[in-house]
Every structure is written in structure tokens, then in C-alpha cells.
Design a protein around this motif. Structure first.
Motif, PDB file in Angstrom:
ATOM      1  N   TYR A  13       0.823  -1.203   0.000  1.00  0.00           N
ATOM      2  CA  TYR A  13       0.000   0.000   0.000  1.00  0.00           C
ATOM      3  C   TYR A  13       0.863   1.263   0.000  1.00  0.00           C
ATOM      4  O   TYR A  13       1.818   1.350   0.787  1.00  0.00           O
ATOM      5  N   PRO A  14       0.522   2.271  -0.808  1.00  0.00           N
ATOM      6  CA  PRO A  14       1.063   3.605  -0.570  1.00  0.00           C
ATOM      7  C   PRO A  14       0.360   4.173   0.666  1.00  0.00           C
ATOM      8  O   PRO A  14      -0.875   4.183   0.743  1.00  0.00           O
ATOM      9  N   ILE A  15       1.119   4.598   1.657  1.00  0.00           N
ATOM     10  CA  ILE A  15       0.544   4.950   2.959  1.00  0.00           C
ATOM     11  C   ILE A  15      -0.394   6.143   2.878  1.00  0.00           C
ATOM     12  O   ILE A  15      -1.507   6.115   3.429  1.00  0.00           O
ATOM     13  N   ALA A  16       0.018   7.226   2.230  1.00  0.00           N
ATOM     14  CA  ALA A  16      -0.741   8.479   2.288  1.00  0.00           C
ATOM     15  C   ALA A  16      -2.177   8.328   1.796  1.00  0.00           C
ATOM     16  O   ALA A  16      -3.122   8.722   2.509  1.00  0.00           O
ATOM     17  N   PRO A  17      -2.431   7.767   0.603  1.00  0.00           N
ATOM     18  CA  PRO A  17      -3.829   7.639   0.174  1.00  0.00           C
ATOM     19  C   PRO A  17      -4.641   6.679   1.037  1.00  0.00           C
ATOM     20  O   PRO A  17      -5.835   6.907   1.261  1.00  0.00           O
ATOM     21  N   LEU A  18      -4.013   5.623   1.546  1.00  0.00           N
ATOM     22  CA  LEU A  18      -4.746   4.699   2.416  1.00  0.00           C
ATOM     23  C   LEU A  18      -5.108   5.367   3.733  1.00  0.00           C
ATOM     24  O   LEU A  18      -6.219   5.192   4.247  1.00  0.00           O
ATOM     25  N   ARG A  19      -4.209   6.156   4.282  1.00  0.00           N
ATOM     26  CA  ARG A  19      -4.509   6.889   5.516  1.00  0.00           C
ATOM     27  C   ARG A  19      -5.672   7.850   5.301  1.00  0.00           C
ATOM     28  O   ARG A  19      -6.562   7.971   6.154  1.00  0.00           O
ATOM     29  N   ARG A  20      -5.687   8.539   4.170  1.00  0.00           N
ATOM     30  CA  ARG A  20      -6.781   9.482   3.899  1.00  0.00           C
ATOM     31  C   ARG A  20      -8.116   8.748   3.789  1.00  0.00           C
ATOM     32  O   ARG A  20      -9.140   9.207   4.304  1.00  0.00           O
ATOM     33  N   VAL A  21      -8.107   7.603   3.096  1.00  0.00           N
ATOM     34  CA  VAL A  21      -9.333   6.825   2.941  1.00  0.00           C
ATOM     35  C   VAL A  21      -9.847   6.359   4.301  1.00  0.00           C
ATOM     36  O   VAL A  21     -11.051   6.468   4.600  1.00  0.00           O
ATOM     37  N   MET A  22      -8.960   5.866   5.146  1.00  0.00           N
ATOM     38  CA  MET A  22      -9.392   5.334   6.438  1.00  0.00           C
ATOM     39  C   MET A  22      -9.811   6.442   7.398  1.00  0.00           C
ATOM     40  O   MET A  22     -10.649   6.224   8.278  1.00  0.00           O
ATOM     41  N   ALA A  23      -9.260   7.634   7.228  1.00  0.00           N
ATOM     42  CA  ALA A  23      -9.641   8.752   8.090  1.00  0.00           C
ATOM     43  C   ALA A  23     -11.053   9.242   7.788  1.00  0.00           C
ATOM     44  O   ALA A  23     -11.703   9.840   8.651  1.00  0.00           O
ATOM     45  N   ARG A  24     -11.536   8.968   6.568  1.00  0.00           N
ATOM     46  CA  ARG A  24     -12.835   9.496   6.152  1.00  0.00           C
ATOM     47  C   ARG A  24     -13.999   8.580   6.480  1.00  0.00           C
ATOM     48  O   ARG A  24     -15.152   8.952   6.257  1.00  0.00           O
ATOM     49  N   ASN A  25     -13.736   7.355   6.924  1.00  0.00           N
ATOM     50  CA  ASN A  25     -14.859   6.472   7.252  1.00  0.00           C
ATOM     51  C   ASN A  25     -14.502   5.569   8.430  1.00  0.00           C
ATOM     52  O   ASN A  25     -13.321   5.293   8.667  1.00  0.00           O
ATOM     53  N   PRO A  26     -15.494   5.101   9.163  1.00  0.00           N
ATOM     54  CA  PRO A  26     -15.230   4.283  10.357  1.00  0.00           C
ATOM     55  C   PRO A  26     -15.110   2.804  10.073  1.00  0.00           C
ATOM     56  O   PRO A  26     -14.955   2.000  11.010  1.00  0.00           O
ATOM     57  N   TRP A  27     -15.192   2.403   8.815  1.00  0.00           N
ATOM     58  CA  TRP A  27     -15.177   0.986   8.477  1.00  0.00           C
ATOM     59  C   TRP A  27     -13.742   0.503   8.261  1.00  0.00           C
ATOM     60  O   TRP A  27     -12.801   1.127   8.646  1.00  0.00           O
ATOM     61  N   MET A  28     -13.582  -0.655   7.637  1.00  0.00           N
ATOM     62  CA  MET A  28     -12.265  -1.188   7.266  1.00  0.00           C
ATOM     63  C   MET A  28     -11.392  -1.495   8.482  1.00  0.00           C
ATOM     64  O   MET A  28     -10.177  -1.427   8.404  1.00  0.00           O
ATOM     65  N   ARG A  29     -11.978  -1.814   9.602  1.00  0.00           N
ATOM     66  CA  ARG A  29     -11.189  -2.036  10.808  1.00  0.00           C
ATOM     67  C   ARG A  29     -11.043  -3.516  11.169  1.00  0.00           C
ATOM     68  O   ARG A  29     -10.209  -3.863  12.006  1.00  0.00           O
ATOM     69  N   ARG A  30     -11.807  -4.384  10.525  1.00  0.00           N
ATOM     70  CA  ARG A  30     -11.726  -5.817  10.852  1.00  0.00           C
ATOM     71  C   ARG A  30     -11.487  -6.633   9.578  1.00  0.00           C
ATOM     72  O   ARG A  30     -10.650  -6.258   8.754  1.00  0.00           O
ATOM     73  N   PHE A  31     -12.205  -7.714   9.401  1.00  0.00           N
ATOM     74  CA  PHE A  31     -11.980  -8.600   8.260  1.00  0.00           C
ATOM     75  C   PHE A  31     -12.333  -7.911   6.936  1.00  0.00           C
ATOM     76  O   PHE A  31     -11.903  -8.362   5.873  1.00  0.00           O
ATOM     77  N   ASP A  32     -13.105  -6.831   7.024  1.00  0.00           N
ATOM     78  CA  ASP A  32     -13.484  -6.107   5.815  1.00  0.00           C
ATOM     79  C   ASP A  32     -12.372  -5.210   5.292  1.00  0.00           C
ATOM     80  O   ASP A  32     -12.539  -4.566   4.245  1.00  0.00           O
ATOM     81  N   PHE A  33     -11.229  -5.161   5.966  1.00  0.00           N
ATOM     82  CA  PHE A  33     -10.188  -4.206   5.602  1.00  0.00           C
ATOM     83  C   PHE A  33      -9.665  -4.404   4.179  1.00  0.00           C
ATOM     84  O   PHE A  33      -9.649  -3.462   3.369  1.00  0.00           O
ATOM     85  N   ASP A  34      -9.214  -5.594   3.843  1.00  0.00           N
ATOM     86  CA  ASP A  34      -8.530  -5.806   2.562  1.00  0.00           C
ATOM     87  C   ASP A  34      -9.402  -5.466   1.355  1.00  0.00           C
ATOM     88  O   ASP A  34      -8.978  -4.691   0.488  1.00  0.00           O
ATOM     89  N   PRO A  35     -10.625  -6.018   1.247  1.00  0.00           N
ATOM     90  CA  PRO A  35     -11.409  -5.697   0.043  1.00  0.00           C
ATOM     91  C   PRO A  35     -11.848  -4.242  -0.005  1.00  0.00           C
ATOM     92  O   PRO A  35     -11.824  -3.625  -1.074  1.00  0.00           O
ATOM     93  N   GLU A  36     -12.239  -3.671   1.142  1.00  0.00           N
ATOM     94  CA  GLU A  36     -12.711  -2.289   1.120  1.00  0.00           C
ATOM     95  C   GLU A  36     -11.568  -1.320   0.832  1.00  0.00           C
ATOM     96  O   GLU A  36     -11.756  -0.312   0.143  1.00  0.00           O
ATOM     97  N   ALA A  37     -10.388  -1.613   1.335  1.00  0.00           N
ATOM     98  CA  ALA A  37      -9.232  -0.761   1.052  1.00  0.00           C
ATOM     99  C   ALA A  37      -8.948  -0.741  -0.441  1.00  0.00           C
ATOM    100  O   ALA A  37      -8.698   0.321  -1.029  1.00  0.00           O
ATOM    101  N   ALA A  38      -8.985  -1.911  -1.093  1.00  0.00           N
ATOM    102  CA  ALA A  38      -8.709  -1.980  -2.526  1.00  0.00           C
ATOM    103  C   ALA A  38      -9.744  -1.195  -3.322  1.00  0.00           C
ATOM    104  O   ALA A  38      -9.409  -0.423  -4.233  1.00  0.00           O
ATOM    105  N   VAL A  39     -11.025  -1.370  -2.977  1.00  0.00           N
ATOM    106  CA  VAL A  39     -12.088  -0.684  -3.712  1.00  0.00           C
ATOM    107  C   VAL A  39     -11.987   0.822  -3.535  1.00  0.00           C
ATOM    108  O   VAL A  39     -12.031   1.598  -4.496  1.00  0.00           O
TER     109      VAL A  39
END
Length: 261
Positions: free
Chosen positions: A164-190
Motif C-alpha cells: 500500500y502507498p501509505i498516504a492515500p490509504l490513511r486518507r481513505v481510512m480517516a474518512r470512514n469508520p469501516w475497514m477495521r476488521r476482516f473487511d479491511f482488505d477488500p474495502e481498502a482496494a475498492v
């Protein structure tokens, strides 16, 4: 012997009650890359203490410990925040249970270093020991992920061996409360695809270990498939709002490819 060392790319291994396989995974990763960080996600199996002893003799191994189990995505996010603070720009994530091929780390990191703007996704190559139910089940998630990105280049949405490039992934995760458990990998890619991050898919073998071989799995069929169903429901709603933008982006890509043939 360490094959590669980087000031920009590190290996990040989230772990929860993985047992002895964790140490084999860490040792294998260290044979091929430095630095390697492990995020112990509230484990109660004593692995944190043994990892700290390993790290005391290895300056290229760092251990971060969360006091309670928060989930894979939350553990990765914890590592991302610290990695960014320390000046790293990319992380290669891999599972702690030995399923992912440590000897492919230099290859994946090299692809990322040559294409720093891209998300480098592993495309799993399964052997005969892979559970058929899980192999077939992931095809459903992969189909939905590709629909949600208008076939934006995600060969496998669930394989956690990726850079992962850190900066865009950090921005994506900062904007929503999801992607914290088993849903992380697919939602991060999308969501990274939605944000214009290009994807590069690289094949990599995956190995499933039986319990008698030390294999550990926290996958729960009903619980985790319910989580994925809710995730894809959210993503489909987001997809509908982004459909015009994704269609324009896809048309531009097609035009670019045809003009460079």
C-alpha cells in the motif's frame, strides 16, 4: 542474510493469537527484508513477550502492541500511522500465519518502488490443500469488488499480501469508520481505486496449513461473510454515486491503451 533494506518501504505484519507460526513468519520476512514491523493486536498467547525478546537482538525488527484486540484493519492502521510518522511511504502487509510467501517480498517491494503511486496486489495461486469452500467463496467477493470499481483492476480483493502507498490509504481510512476488521482488505482496494490509485496485480503462491501443522485461522464463516455482505452493500451504494466518474475514467484508460498500441 537480508536481501533488501529500504528507508521508504517496510513489511507490516498484524497478528492476533497466531502462536508459533508468527515467529516463523517474522524470521522468514527478515531473511528477505528490513525493516519488519509486527503489530500485536491484543494477543493473549504470549507472543508479544517473545517478539520483544527477538527485537532486542534485531534493530530491524520492531514490535507494536495494542492492549486489546481491535481487528486486522485497526492493527494495520496503527502501524500505518507510526510508519508515516517515521518517514516511510509504503507498507507491504502480510499475514502472520505463514500463508504468504516471504520470498516474494523483494519482488513486490521492487514493483512498488518502480511504481510508487500504485497499489500492488497479490493474485493468489492456490495449491491442492486450499479449502474449496473458501476458494469458491472469494470469487463472489472478487466479482463484487470489480463491479464496484467498474472492473478497475482488482484481480483478488481478499489476498492480504500487497503493498500500500501509505498516504492515500490513511486518507481513505480517516474518512470512514469501516475497514477495521476482516473487511479491511477488500474495502481498502475498492476505495483506493475510487480515489484513482492504479493497481498492479502480481501472482503469489498461498499455502494453507492444517491445525496439526500449526495452522491458525480466525475466519468464522457466518460472522465474516455477514461482515462482507454488509461491506459490499455499503460499497454498492457508494459505487452508484461514483458511476459517472468511474465510467469516464474507464473510457480514458481505454482510449490511452488504444492510442499506444
Amino acid at each position: 542474510m537480508i536481501a533488501s533494506h529500504s528507508e521508504s518501504h517496510l513489511v507490516l505484519i498484524p497478528s492476533y493469537n497466531t502462536g508459533p507460526k508468527l515467529f516463523e513468519t517474522v524470521q522468514a520476512a527478515r531473511q528477505h527484508w528490513a525493516p519488519v514491523w509486527v503489530v500485536v493486536d491484543g494477543s493473549t498467547d504470549g507472543t508479544a513477550e517473545d517478539l520483544h525478546r527477538m527485537a532486542a537482538d534485531d534493530p530491524n525488527l520492531r514490535v507494536l502492541v495494542l492492549p486489546v484486540n481491535r481487528g486486522k484493519g485497526a492493527a494495520v492502521l496503527h502501524g500505518l500511522i507510526e510508519a508515516e510518522r517515521c518517514g516511510f511511504t509504503h507498507v507491504l502487509t502480510m499475514d502472520a500465519d505463514g500463508q504468504h510467501p516471504a520470498d516474494r517480498i523483494p519482488q513486490f517491494q521492487g514493483v512498488s518502488q518502480a511504481n510508487p503511486e500504485a497499489l500492488v496486489l497479490g493474485r493468489p495461486v492456490f495449491d491442492a490443500a486450499a479449502p474449496r469452500l473458501r476458494v469458491r467463496g472469494r470469487r463472489i467477493s472478487n466479482w463484487w469488488a470489480n463491479l464496484e470499481t467498474l472492473w478497475g483492476g482488482i484481480d483478488d480483493s481478499l489476498f492480504g499480501f500487497r503493498v500500500y502507498p501509505i498516504a492515500p490509504l490513511r486518507r481513505v481510512m480517516a474518512r470512514n469508520p469501516w475497514m477495521r476488521r476482516f473487511d479491511f482488505d477488500p474495502e481498502a482496494a475498492v476505495r483506493l481505486c475510487w480515489n484513482g490509485v492504479p493497481t498492479i496485480n502480481v501472482p503469489a503462491p498461498v499455502r494453507y496449513f492444517k491445525p496439526e501443522e500449526g495452522g491458525v485461522s480466525h475466519f468464522r464463516y457466518l460472522r465474516d461473510n455477514a461482515l462482507l455482505t454488509w461491506m459490499h452493500t455499503r460499497l454498492m451504494l457508494g459505487f452508484l454515486g461514483r458511476l459517472p466518474m468511474l465510467a469516464v475514467r474507464r473510457a480514458r484508460k481505454a482510449s490511452f491503451r488504444s492510442s499506444h498500441r
